[in-house]
Design a protein around this motif. Structure first.
Motif, short mmCIF file in Angstrom:
data_model
loop_
_atom_site.label_atom_id
_atom_site.label_comp_id
_atom_site.label_asym_id
_atom_site.label_seq_id
_atom_site.Cartn_x
_atom_site.Cartn_y
_atom_site.Cartn_z
N PHE A 107 0.90 -1.11 -0.16
CA PHE A 107 0.01 0.04 -0.01
C PHE A 107 0.73 1.24 -0.01
O PHE A 107 0.37 2.22 -0.42
CB PHE A 107 -0.91 0.01 1.38
CG PHE A 107 -1.67 -1.18 1.20
CD1 PHE A 107 -2.74 -1.65 0.23
CD2 PHE A 107 -1.75 -2.19 2.29
CE1 PHE A 107 -3.56 -2.55 0.17
CE2 PHE A 107 -2.70 -3.17 2.57
CZ PHE A 107 -3.60 -3.29 1.44
N GLU A 111 -4.57 0.20 6.81
CA GLU A 111 -5.24 -0.97 5.91
C GLU A 111 -4.93 -2.21 6.17
O GLU A 111 -5.95 -2.94 6.24
CB GLU A 111 -4.84 -0.20 4.54
CG GLU A 111 -5.52 -0.98 3.49
CD GLU A 111 -7.08 -0.27 3.06
OE1 GLU A 111 -7.78 -0.89 2.49
OE2 GLU A 111 -7.30 0.76 3.72
N ALA A 112 -3.71 -2.45 6.44
CA ALA A 112 -3.09 -3.74 6.64
C ALA A 112 -3.88 -4.17 8.00
O ALA A 112 -3.98 -5.53 8.12
CB ALA A 112 -1.70 -3.90 6.75
N GLY A 114 -7.22 -5.32 7.48
CA GLY A 114 -7.30 -6.37 6.81
C GLY A 114 -6.99 -7.71 7.65
O GLY A 114 -7.71 -8.70 7.79
N THR A 152 -11.58 0.95 5.91
CA THR A 152 -10.62 1.13 4.75
C THR A 152 -10.14 2.80 4.60
O THR A 152 -10.98 3.65 5.23
CB THR A 152 -11.11 0.80 3.42
OG1 THR A 152 -9.97 0.94 2.40
CG2 THR A 152 -12.25 1.57 2.98
N TRP A 161 -4.44 -8.64 -2.72
CA TRP A 161 -3.78 -8.69 -1.50
C TRP A 161 -4.66 -8.06 -0.42
O TRP A 161 -4.68 -8.71 0.77
CB TRP A 161 -2.51 -7.56 -1.76
CG TRP A 161 -1.59 -7.50 -0.40
CD1 TRP A 161 -1.51 -6.27 0.28
CD2 TRP A 161 -1.01 -8.57 0.07
NE1 TRP A 161 -0.63 -6.76 1.18
CE2 TRP A 161 -0.39 -8.09 1.29
CE3 TRP A 161 -0.83 -9.82 -0.11
CZ2 TRP A 161 0.41 -8.89 2.07
CZ3 TRP A 161 -0.06 -10.63 0.61
CH2 TRP A 161 0.59 -10.17 1.91
N ARG A 162 -5.73 -7.16 -0.67
CA ARG A 162 -6.56 -6.98 0.44
C ARG A 162 -7.46 -7.85 0.77
O ARG A 162 -7.49 -8.36 1.99
CB ARG A 162 -7.47 -5.71 0.06
CG ARG A 162 -6.80 -4.65 -0.02
CD ARG A 162 -7.45 -3.17 -0.85
NE ARG A 162 -8.56 -2.75 0.17
CZ ARG A 162 -9.67 -2.65 0.19
NH1 ARG A 162 -10.38 -3.11 -0.58
NH2 ARG A 162 -10.32 -1.76 1.17
N GLN A 212 -7.41 -10.36 4.62
CA GLN A 212 -8.26 -10.78 5.51
C GLN A 212 -8.51 -12.36 5.62
O GLN A 212 -8.79 -12.97 6.59
CB GLN A 212 -9.70 -10.17 4.90
CG GLN A 212 -9.61 -8.76 5.22
CD GLN A 212 -11.08 -8.10 4.95
OE1 GLN A 212 -11.72 -8.32 4.28
NE2 GLN A 212 -11.08 -7.19 5.72
N THR A 229 -12.94 -12.68 1.29
CA THR A 229 -13.36 -11.68 2.45
C THR A 229 -15.03 -11.83 2.98
O THR A 229 -15.12 -11.31 4.16
CB THR A 229 -13.46 -10.08 1.90
OG1 THR A 229 -14.30 -9.96 0.72
CG2 THR A 229 -12.00 -9.70 1.51
N PHE A 287 -13.62 -6.58 3.12
CA PHE A 287 -13.15 -5.63 1.71
C PHE A 287 -13.56 -6.23 0.71
O PHE A 287 -13.83 -7.31 0.46
CB PHE A 287 -11.65 -6.05 1.83
CG PHE A 287 -10.43 -5.25 2.85
CD1 PHE A 287 -11.28 -3.83 3.20
CD2 PHE A 287 -9.48 -5.61 3.32
CE1 PHE A 287 -10.56 -3.34 4.06
CE2 PHE A 287 -8.59 -4.82 4.03
CZ PHE A 287 -9.26 -3.64 4.58
#
Length: 482
Positions: free
Chosen positions: A90, A105-106, A109, A116, A131-132, A136, A215, A222
């Motif tokens: 990110f 953000e991470a 997640g 977010t 990746w997001r 999660q 997710t 996400f």
């Protein structure tokens, strides 16, 4: 003297393993042809090398197992280290987030919160969107393992009631941590695969089906679109409701079902209570809509069912503006977000099991007032609930409520409005996902929040996901005494 090396060895291995998963979004970026893949190549190299070196330096320290202090420290450090390295894409990628925003953000997640910092998801490289979802999915699997393996042994929040020797699985107790981990992984993988296939059959593209399955099963929330799951009205939303509910049920019971013994899943009082309360919440918001408008449509029913399940399970997918429903339905959503799913699931918050124990204890205490000489034993599913278990449940509940109040006040001191502060603390400490207020972007982005508020929410997300006490105990000097 406290030995950090066993903790460092395991954290290093987990960081390295997470670094290897960056190969998946790297390949997706290569396939998409947007020249974004070097971001994941660099992130993967840094993450794998760092994790590998830490693990190598501590390799010779593993003995007969972890002490209770080492287990507490490991549980917290993993949920700090993984977001730190998970934030690299990110910071380096097209989002170009600063450290605090990328770490938020991470952390959101990995803790499967779902809040977010990013708007404009529709235009991001697919590698970042995947990746997001991976963050999660890894976090959802990790928290189930922690809830089933580490927290019971650490006697956090009544989780000792679920110690491994107490699991009546396949007709006998699970003898080893490895058995629990393998069983949960198989169920988690199977649920993810079936969810992906279902989304595909219902018309979602392969990429969207994969990301949203990751997710959904992790109850993370996400999405790959700014309008969240509102992008897929109709049958996909009903399917998502089903899988959000399944992901909120105890994974140990689903392990039994996979092996042909489905009875315990439906006999589990926690499961029945969760489904019953879920039904009550839906009827309340749907009934309010019918009373206020004199009519109700399939679209309105679906929107309310989807959002109630999404918030109750802690997934956090959105469909429409829930604040437009009225004050009463909004309060119902706030309440169910503070309840959460079942113990041993990817669901968020305090958990059904703890509410069951508290309500039974309150009922028993009320009966004792009228029958002071009677002998009453608190039981849950036929097993006696020890005073130690009940006390730790009450303590955890108190800590959650206190934390909600403290973080709400602290967030308001950063300049947020009352509704932003309360819902920001609520969504972070209970790992629900959405927040509300003027500073929240139309896509749900919290980028406009002050950095101080973001830092507080990062801490709240970590504490909430690890059940507060597992984090707080680390700052107590008495805990570290030999």
């Amino acid at each position: 003297m406290f030995d950090m090396r066993p903790v460092g060895y395991l954290v290093g291995l987990m960081v390295m393993a997470m670094g290897l998963t960056m190969a998946l979004p790297l390949l997706v970026d290569i396939a998409e042809g947007r020249e974004h893949w070097p971001v994941f190549a660099e992130s993967m190299i840094v993450t794998c090398i760092t994790g590998g070196l830490v693990a190598l330096a501590c390799k010779n320290s593993m003995g007969q197992g972890l002490s209770i202090q080492q287990a507490f420290l490991l549980t917290t450090l993993v949920w700090v280290a993984l977001p730190l390295f998970g934030a690299l894409p990110f910071m380096l990628g097209e989002t170009k987030l600063g450290f605090i925003d990328a770490f938020f953000e991470a952390m959101s997640g990995v803790t499967t919160t779902g809040a977010t910092m990013i708007a404009g998801l529709d235009d991001l490289p697919k590698g970042l969107l995947l990746w997001r979802g991976i963050l999660q999915w890894l976090g959802g699997l990790g928290i189930v393992i922690v809830a089933l393996v580490f927290l019971p042994e650490m006697r956090v929040g009544g989780m000792q009631f679920f110690r491994a020797e107490g699991f009546d699985t396949f007709g006998k107790a699970l003898p080893r941590t490895l058995d629990i981990s393998k069983g949960v992984l198989n169920v988690y993988l199977g649920l993810t695969a079936v969810c992906t296939l279902t989304f595909l059959i219902l018309g979602m593209g392969a990429f969207d089906a994969t990301v949203h399955a990751l997710t959904t099963v992790s109850t993370g929330g996400f999405s790959s679109y700014d309008e969240s799951f509102g992008r897929f009205p109709g049958a996909p939303q009903y399917a998502c409701v089903l899988f959000m509910i399944l992901a909120s049920l105890p994974f140990v019971r689903m392990m039994q079902g996979v092996h042909g013994n489905i009875g315990p899943l439906f006999q589990d009082t926690q499961v029945r209570t969760y489904l019953r309360w879920l039904g009550y919440a839906f009827l309340l918001v749907a009934g309010y809509d019918l009373v206020m408008n004199g009519r109700i449509t399939e679209e309105s029913l679906r929107e309310r069912l989807f959002n109630v399940v999404s918030i109750f399970s802690g997934t956090g997918f959105g469909d429409g503006d829930v604040t437009a429903w009225g004050n009463f339905p909004f309060v119902v959503l706030i309440v169910v977000g503070a309840i959460g799913g079942c113990t041993g699931s990817t669901g968020c918050s305090i958990k059904i099991f703890r509410y069951q124990l508290m309500l039974r204890a309150l009922g028993q205490q009320a009966r004792r007032i009228f029958n002071p000489s009677s002998v009453m034993i608190l039981r849950h599913e036929g097993r006696k609930v020890e005073d130690e278990v009940l006390q730790s449940v009450m303590l955890l509940f108190t800590m959650y409520i206190l934390s909600l109040g403290i973080f709400s006040v602290a967030l308001e001191l950063t300049g947020l409005s009352f509704i932003e502060s309360v819902t920001g603390a609520w969504t972070a400490i209970f790992n629900v996902g959405p927040a509300f207020g003027a500073s929240v972007g139309p896509t749900g982005s919290l980028l406009a929040f002050p950095d101080g508020a973001k830092a507080l929410m990062i801490l709240a997300m970590l504490m909430g996901r690890l059940e507060i006490l597992a984090v707080i105990v680390l700052i107590l000097p008495s805990f570290w005494r030999p």
